[in-house]
Scaffold this active site. Structure first.
Site, PDB file in Angstrom:
ATOM      1  N   TYR A  35       0.828  -1.208   0.000  1.00  0.00           N
ATOM      2  CA  TYR A  35       0.000   0.000   0.000  1.00  0.00           C
ATOM      3  C   TYR A  35       0.857   1.251   0.000  1.00  0.00           C
ATOM      4  O   TYR A  35       2.076   1.198   0.153  1.00  0.00           O
ATOM      5  CB  TYR A  35      -0.943  -0.002   1.203  1.00  0.00           C
ATOM      6  CG  TYR A  35      -0.316   0.327   2.546  1.00  0.00           C
ATOM      7  CD1 TYR A  35       0.510  -0.575   3.194  1.00  0.00           C
ATOM      8  CD2 TYR A  35      -0.544   1.555   3.177  1.00  0.00           C
ATOM      9  CE1 TYR A  35       1.080  -0.273   4.433  1.00  0.00           C
ATOM     10  CE2 TYR A  35       0.016   1.854   4.411  1.00  0.00           C
ATOM     11  CZ  TYR A  35       0.832   0.935   5.035  1.00  0.00           C
ATOM     12  OH  TYR A  35       1.400   1.227   6.245  1.00  0.00           O
ATOM     13  N   ARG A  54       8.254   4.516  -4.418  1.00  0.00           N
ATOM     14  CA  ARG A  54       8.230   3.543  -3.313  1.00  0.00           C
ATOM     15  C   ARG A  54       7.197   2.438  -3.593  1.00  0.00           C
ATOM     16  O   ARG A  54       7.433   1.265  -3.309  1.00  0.00           O
ATOM     17  CB  ARG A  54       7.944   4.251  -1.994  1.00  0.00           C
ATOM     18  CG  ARG A  54       8.146   3.350  -0.778  1.00  0.00           C
ATOM     19  CD  ARG A  54       8.099   4.117   0.521  1.00  0.00           C
ATOM     20  NE  ARG A  54       6.774   4.666   0.766  1.00  0.00           N
ATOM     21  CZ  ARG A  54       6.461   5.467   1.788  1.00  0.00           C
ATOM     22  NH1 ARG A  54       7.387   5.820   2.651  1.00  0.00           N
ATOM     23  NH2 ARG A  54       5.245   5.926   1.942  1.00  0.00           N
ATOM     24  N   ARG A 101      -7.044 -21.465  -1.825  1.00  0.00           N
ATOM     25  CA  ARG A 101      -6.035 -20.911  -0.931  1.00  0.00           C
ATOM     26  C   ARG A 101      -4.765 -21.747  -1.026  1.00  0.00           C
ATOM     27  O   ARG A 101      -4.766 -22.930  -0.677  1.00  0.00           O
ATOM     28  CB  ARG A 101      -6.552 -20.903   0.509  1.00  0.00           C
ATOM     29  CG  ARG A 101      -5.560 -20.313   1.503  1.00  0.00           C
ATOM     30  CD  ARG A 101      -6.086 -20.349   2.927  1.00  0.00           C
ATOM     31  NE  ARG A 101      -5.094 -19.817   3.861  1.00  0.00           N
ATOM     32  CZ  ARG A 101      -4.082 -20.520   4.366  1.00  0.00           C
ATOM     33  NH1 ARG A 101      -3.931 -21.797   4.039  1.00  0.00           N
ATOM     34  NH2 ARG A 101      -3.220 -19.956   5.193  1.00  0.00           N
ATOM     35  N   HIS A 103      -0.365 -21.037  -0.679  1.00  0.00           N
ATOM     36  CA  HIS A 103       0.636 -19.993  -0.413  1.00  0.00           C
ATOM     37  C   HIS A 103       1.354 -19.521  -1.681  1.00  0.00           C
ATOM     38  O   HIS A 103       1.640 -18.340  -1.824  1.00  0.00           O
ATOM     39  CB  HIS A 103       1.692 -20.494   0.593  1.00  0.00           C
ATOM     40  CG  HIS A 103       1.171 -20.613   1.990  1.00  0.00           C
ATOM     41  ND1 HIS A 103       0.125 -21.436   2.335  1.00  0.00           N
ATOM     42  CD2 HIS A 103       1.550 -20.008   3.139  1.00  0.00           C
ATOM     43  CE1 HIS A 103      -0.115 -21.333   3.618  1.00  0.00           C
ATOM     44  NE2 HIS A 103       0.730 -20.465   4.141  1.00  0.00           N
ATOM     45  N   LYS A 146       6.344  -1.729   1.891  1.00  0.00           N
ATOM     46  CA  LYS A 146       5.172  -1.163   2.569  1.00  0.00           C
ATOM     47  C   LYS A 146       4.029  -2.167   2.429  1.00  0.00           C
ATOM     48  O   LYS A 146       3.120  -2.009   1.602  1.00  0.00           O
ATOM     49  CB  LYS A 146       4.831   0.219   1.987  1.00  0.00           C
ATOM     50  CG  LYS A 146       4.012   1.081   2.953  1.00  0.00           C
ATOM     51  CD  LYS A 146       4.071   2.548   2.565  1.00  0.00           C
ATOM     52  CE  LYS A 146       3.076   3.415   3.317  1.00  0.00           C
ATOM     53  NZ  LYS A 146       3.201   3.449   4.762  1.00  0.00           N
ATOM     54  N   GLU A 178      12.534   2.367  13.956  1.00  0.00           N
ATOM     55  CA  GLU A 178      11.551   3.390  13.578  1.00  0.00           C
ATOM     56  C   GLU A 178      10.392   3.329  14.565  1.00  0.00           C
ATOM     57  O   GLU A 178      10.484   2.643  15.590  1.00  0.00           O
ATOM     58  CB  GLU A 178      11.081   3.153  12.139  1.00  0.00           C
ATOM     59  CG  GLU A 178      10.459   1.780  11.904  1.00  0.00           C
ATOM     60  CD  GLU A 178       9.986   1.553  10.465  1.00  0.00           C
ATOM     61  OE1 GLU A 178       9.836   2.507   9.704  1.00  0.00           O
ATOM     62  OE2 GLU A 178       9.741   0.373  10.136  1.00  0.00           O
ATOM     63  N   LEU A 202      11.023   1.417   7.055  1.00  0.00           N
ATOM     64  CA  LEU A 202      10.378   1.912   5.847  1.00  0.00           C
ATOM     65  C   LEU A 202      10.986   3.283   5.546  1.00  0.00           C
ATOM     66  O   LEU A 202      11.062   4.136   6.445  1.00  0.00           O
ATOM     67  CB  LEU A 202       8.867   2.054   6.054  1.00  0.00           C
ATOM     68  CG  LEU A 202       8.170   2.515   4.778  1.00  0.00           C
ATOM     69  CD1 LEU A 202       7.967   1.337   3.840  1.00  0.00           C
ATOM     70  CD2 LEU A 202       6.848   3.181   5.075  1.00  0.00           C
TER      71      LEU A 202
HETATM   72  N1  PDD Z   1       2.784   4.916   7.669  1.00  0.00           N
HETATM   73  N2  PDD Z   1       7.533   3.677   9.004  1.00  0.00           N
HETATM   74  C1  PDD Z   1       6.383   2.996   9.057  1.00  0.00           C
HETATM   75  C2  PDD Z   1       6.394   1.622   9.640  1.00  0.00           C
HETATM   76  C3  PDD Z   1       5.193   3.585   8.591  1.00  0.00           C
HETATM   77  O1  PDD Z   1       4.053   2.879   8.633  1.00  0.00           O
HETATM   78  C4  PDD Z   1       5.219   4.909   8.081  1.00  0.00           C
HETATM   79  C5  PDD Z   1       3.988   5.599   7.576  1.00  0.00           C
HETATM   80  C6  PDD Z   1       6.452   5.588   8.050  1.00  0.00           C
HETATM   81  C7  PDD Z   1       6.572   6.996   7.506  1.00  0.00           C
HETATM   82  O2  PDD Z   1       6.478   7.026   6.095  1.00  0.00           O
HETATM   83  P1  PDD Z   1       5.903   8.320   5.341  1.00  0.00           P
HETATM   84  O3  PDD Z   1       6.665   9.480   5.846  1.00  0.00           O
HETATM   85  O4  PDD Z   1       6.197   8.058   3.904  1.00  0.00           O
HETATM   86  O5  PDD Z   1       4.445   8.418   5.656  1.00  0.00           O
HETATM   87  C8  PDD Z   1       7.582   4.938   8.512  1.00  0.00           C
HETATM   88  C9  PDD Z   1       1.583   5.396   7.041  1.00  0.00           C
HETATM   89  C10 PDD Z   1       1.303   6.846   7.245  1.00  0.00           C
HETATM   90  C11 PDD Z   1       0.423   4.484   7.418  1.00  0.00           C
HETATM   91  O6  PDD Z   1       0.674   3.294   7.522  1.00  0.00           O
HETATM   92  O7  PDD Z   1      -0.708   4.948   7.557  1.00  0.00           O
END
Ligand code: PDD
Length: 285
Positions: A35, A54, A101, A103, A146, A178, A202
């Site tokens: 996403y 990304r 289903r 994997h 992501k 993070e 991320l």
């Molecule tokens: N999440 N690290 C993680 C694990 C995140 O889920 C996010 C953002 C970030 C920051 O990334 P960015 O600056 O590109 O938003 C770092 C989004 C906002 C979410 O999952 O809703």
């Protein structure tokens, strides 16, 4: 759910309450999808190309087909946006709905594409700062994707919430990675530091913007490892993300960060970011 709110699902704009996906969708069964979240300031998609880059990276790493070109993605987003507000586009691509289903990747299945646009809820009293806890980062080692499979992040965020904290700071082998849904910055010995990009974080777009603004405004900054011990001695700690922008942390694990007040550099960076957003929104229209 807002009445008559339109979402995009597999080529169509439909009412949110009528949008359905198959129970065989691999997003539902396996969390097999990726996403993106793009802030939209007064109708202007913030750092669209960086977010799309990304997205392409996440799709390549998961070997999910990219159904659209960048121009097509943009065209799909525009009708969902209300340019009178600050909003964000959420969109996800799953590997699609297979007959059974299994994997292993299904053959001949088209990805499922879902997109919606929501208002960015203002984070009340951001200037007051938030509390955080440190928790062990027990997620997998492909955090640069992501992925919609966010169970690890969810459990860690919930731990924060149940400790009356806004966010969890994740720590792997003694070093900060993070936040559960954000990147982390710290001011240590006058230098703004954030952990380097690797497979344990991320690569946040907000993180990149902050580093660029710091460099352009002669704020000493570095991408470097931060131990939890060093973090506990930091003068400032911030979270950074698309939906919360930059959030100052005033308490970590029940102890005040420095003097327990929001730091001076946070105020400076927040002003720079707000100004940058405004110029970006105006120049992109
Ligand atoms: N999440 N690290 C993680 C694990 C995140 O889920 C996010 C953002 C970030 C920051 O990334 P960015 O600056 O590109 O938003 C770092 C989004 C906002 C979410 O999952 O809703």
């Amino acid at each position: 759910m807002t009445k008559n709110k339109k979402v995009f699902l597999n080529g169509e704009y439909i009412d949110a309450d009528k949008a359905n996906v198959s129970v065989m969708d691999r997003g539902f069964l396996f969390g097999d999808g990726i996403y993106e979240v793009i802030p939209v300031y007064q109708g202007s998609l913030f750092r669209f190309d960086a977010h799309l880059e990304r997205l392409e990276n996440s799709l390549n790493l998961t070997r999910i087909e990219n159904p659209y070109s960048r121009d097509e993605w943009r065209e799909i987003m525009l009708p969902l946006i209300d340019a009178t507000k600050d909003q964000y586009i959420y969109f996800q691509v799953t590997r699609g709905a297979a007959e059974k289903r299994d994997h292993a990747f299904p053959i001949g299945v088209k990805p499922t594409v879902f997109m919606m646009c929501n208002d960015i809820a203002p984070f009340n009293d951001k200037e007051k700062g938030v509390k955080a806890i440190s928790v062990e980062d027990n997620r997998w080692s492909a955090c640069n994707i992501k992925a919609i499979a966010l169970l690890g992040n969810i459990l860690l965020r919930q731990q924060a919430v149940e400790n009356d904290c806004a966010e969890a700071i994740l720590v792997r082998e003694g070093y900060v990675t993070e936040g559960s849904a954000s990147n982390v910055f710290a001011v240590i010995d006058g230098i703004l530091i954030t952990p380097p990009k690797n497979n344990f974080i991320l690569a946040g777009i907000t993180r990149d913007v902050i580093l660029e603004l710091a460099a352009a405004n002669n704020i000493p900054c570095a991408e470097d490892i931060i131990s939890l011990d060093a973090l506990k001695m930091a003068n400032e700690i911030w979270f950074a993300s698309s939906t919360r922008e930059i959030l100052p942390v005033i308490e970590l694990d029940g102890q005040p960060v420095a003097n327990g007040q929001v730091g001076q550099l946070w105020h400076q960076m927040n002003n720079l970011l707000q100004a940058y957003k405004m110029t970006y929104a105006t120049s992109e229209k």
